[in-house]
Design a protein around this motif. Sequence first.
Motif, PDB file in Angstrom:
ATOM      1  N   VAL A  63       0.821  -1.206   0.000  1.00 27.68           N
ATOM      2  CA  VAL A  63       0.000   0.000   0.000  1.00 27.68           C
ATOM      3  C   VAL A  63       0.859   1.261   0.000  1.00 27.68           C
ATOM      4  O   VAL A  63       0.437   2.310  -0.448  1.00 27.68           O
ATOM      5  CB  VAL A  63      -0.964  -0.001   1.212  1.00 27.68           C
ATOM      6  CG1 VAL A  63      -0.189   0.153   2.516  1.00 27.68           C
ATOM      7  CG2 VAL A  63      -2.017   1.077   1.090  1.00 27.68           C
ATOM      8  N   GLU A 143     -11.393   5.435   4.835  1.00 25.80           N
ATOM      9  CA  GLU A 143     -10.947   4.741   3.637  1.00 25.80           C
ATOM     10  C   GLU A 143      -9.436   4.888   3.491  1.00 25.80           C
ATOM     11  O   GLU A 143      -8.900   5.991   3.524  1.00 25.80           O
ATOM     12  CB  GLU A 143     -11.622   5.336   2.398  1.00 25.80           C
ATOM     13  CG  GLU A 143     -11.155   4.688   1.097  1.00 25.80           C
ATOM     14  CD  GLU A 143     -11.598   5.442  -0.143  1.00 25.80           C
ATOM     15  OE1 GLU A 143     -11.216   5.011  -1.248  1.00 25.80           O
ATOM     16  OE2 GLU A 143     -12.302   6.457  -0.003  1.00 25.80           O
ATOM     17  N   ARG A 145      -6.274   4.883   1.259  1.00 26.26           N
ATOM     18  CA  ARG A 145      -5.881   5.013  -0.142  1.00 26.26           C
ATOM     19  C   ARG A 145      -4.410   4.677  -0.311  1.00 26.26           C
ATOM     20  O   ARG A 145      -3.546   5.256   0.361  1.00 26.26           O
ATOM     21  CB  ARG A 145      -6.168   6.424  -0.642  1.00 26.26           C
ATOM     22  CG  ARG A 145      -7.626   6.638  -0.980  1.00 26.26           C
ATOM     23  CD  ARG A 145      -7.905   8.007  -1.523  1.00 26.26           C
ATOM     24  NE  ARG A 145      -6.959   8.447  -2.554  1.00 26.26           N
ATOM     25  CZ  ARG A 145      -7.030   9.635  -3.146  1.00 26.26           C
ATOM     26  NH1 ARG A 145      -7.999  10.485  -2.821  1.00 26.26           N
ATOM     27  NH2 ARG A 145      -6.144   9.975  -4.069  1.00 26.26           N
ATOM     28  N   ASP A 147      -2.395   5.288  -2.847  1.00 28.04           N
ATOM     29  CA  ASP A 147      -1.558   6.325  -3.437  1.00 28.04           C
ATOM     30  C   ASP A 147      -1.152   7.383  -2.430  1.00 28.04           C
ATOM     31  O   ASP A 147      -0.144   8.060  -2.592  1.00 28.04           O
ATOM     32  CB  ASP A 147      -2.261   6.979  -4.626  1.00 28.04           C
ATOM     33  CG  ASP A 147      -3.601   7.602  -4.257  1.00 28.04           C
ATOM     34  OD1 ASP A 147      -4.276   7.087  -3.347  1.00 28.04           O
ATOM     35  OD2 ASP A 147      -3.980   8.605  -4.888  1.00 28.04           O
ATOM     36  N   ASP A 185      -6.468  17.091  -4.943  1.00 28.28           N
ATOM     37  CA  ASP A 185      -7.266  15.973  -4.461  1.00 28.28           C
ATOM     38  C   ASP A 185      -8.305  16.445  -3.450  1.00 28.28           C
ATOM     39  O   ASP A 185      -7.969  17.029  -2.424  1.00 28.28           O
ATOM     40  CB  ASP A 185      -6.340  14.930  -3.817  1.00 28.28           C
ATOM     41  CG  ASP A 185      -7.035  13.612  -3.553  1.00 28.28           C
ATOM     42  OD1 ASP A 185      -7.851  13.561  -2.611  1.00 28.28           O
ATOM     43  OD2 ASP A 185      -6.754  12.650  -4.277  1.00 28.28           O
ATOM     44  N   ASP A 187     -10.177  14.666  -1.434  1.00 26.36           N
ATOM     45  CA  ASP A 187     -10.062  13.968  -0.155  1.00 26.36           C
ATOM     46  C   ASP A 187      -8.986  14.591   0.725  1.00 26.36           C
ATOM     47  O   ASP A 187      -9.183  14.801   1.932  1.00 26.36           O
ATOM     48  CB  ASP A 187      -9.729  12.487  -0.388  1.00 26.36           C
ATOM     49  CG  ASP A 187     -10.915  11.685  -0.890  1.00 26.36           C
ATOM     50  OD1 ASP A 187     -12.060  12.109  -0.637  1.00 26.36           O
ATOM     51  OD2 ASP A 187     -10.697  10.638  -1.521  1.00 26.36           O
ATOM     52  N   GLU A 188      -7.824  14.872   0.138  1.00 27.43           N
ATOM     53  CA  GLU A 188      -6.745  15.481   0.907  1.00 27.43           C
ATOM     54  C   GLU A 188      -7.138  16.873   1.408  1.00 27.43           C
ATOM     55  O   GLU A 188      -6.838  17.239   2.549  1.00 27.43           O
ATOM     56  CB  GLU A 188      -5.485  15.586   0.055  1.00 27.43           C
ATOM     57  CG  GLU A 188      -4.783  14.273  -0.214  1.00 27.43           C
ATOM     58  CD  GLU A 188      -3.462  14.471  -0.920  1.00 27.43           C
ATOM     59  OE1 GLU A 188      -2.416  14.490  -0.238  1.00 27.43           O
ATOM     60  OE2 GLU A 188      -3.472  14.615  -2.156  1.00 27.43           O
TER      61      GLU A 188
END
Length: 268
Positions: A63, A143, A145, A147, A185, A187-188
């Motif tokens: 990951v 969640e 991620r 990346d 992004d 989310d960020e």
Amino acid sequence: MNQSPRQRAIVELVRDEDVTRVAELAGRLGVSDETIRRNVKGLVENGLLTRRHGEVAFAGPAVDAPFLERMRVHAAAKKALAAAAVDCVEDGQVLMIDTGSTTAYVAQALRARRGLTVVTNSLEIAGRLVGRNDNRVYMAGGELRADLAAAVGAEAAAFIRQFRADLAILSIAGIDARGSFTDFDLDEAGIARAMIECSDQRLVVADGSKFGRRAPVAICDPGEVHCLVTDVAPPPGISGWIEDAGITLVLPQAGANGRRAPAPVSGA
């Protein structure tokens, strides 16, 4: 595994700077090849590194792979920014740190501080600070991620909002001429906004490539940032609004174009 200082240095060189050959590791650390081999053997036996044909590789979870590639880009410059950012942190403070390759280096440099309480959504940042110097680390869930090597989403933001911090240390993608700190992004950006809402002061760490870069997602207005740590003086179109907003500018080598910031709010 209880790593020695040399073993920790080996892991960091392999993970962060992609130094893989035994001879190069020996040269960087100023020891013999045989000393490196002895230290690497223990790291391999404990599953932290792998070794093949005279080279070693980081054996961290898959990951983390995309994030680790970002860590290796401009590693030396990011370490210099991190050292300057840590000068603005006091022992015992409550910090919020968002995910980013530069903020991961900040976390590494924060080993010079003691008794920190750290709230983060980043696997890398949590791993670098947990169990060191009486730190307490709180890792946001949500969640995960690959990346970003971090948790995002409503659950992570809600976790962060349970805390109140002295200082938020944030990474960004762009600083535009219109007076915005931005990201690519959503989310960020959402995590950064949660940390801004829940902190007394905010410090942004960004190298000079971020100046003038346009990213579509707004993070915050200039008045919400107290300190900007960067490696070059901002260009004229940006320096004006930074000064107007009262943002303290910090350069790794303070001089005519930059100054050291006083330590932010005490954690006492």
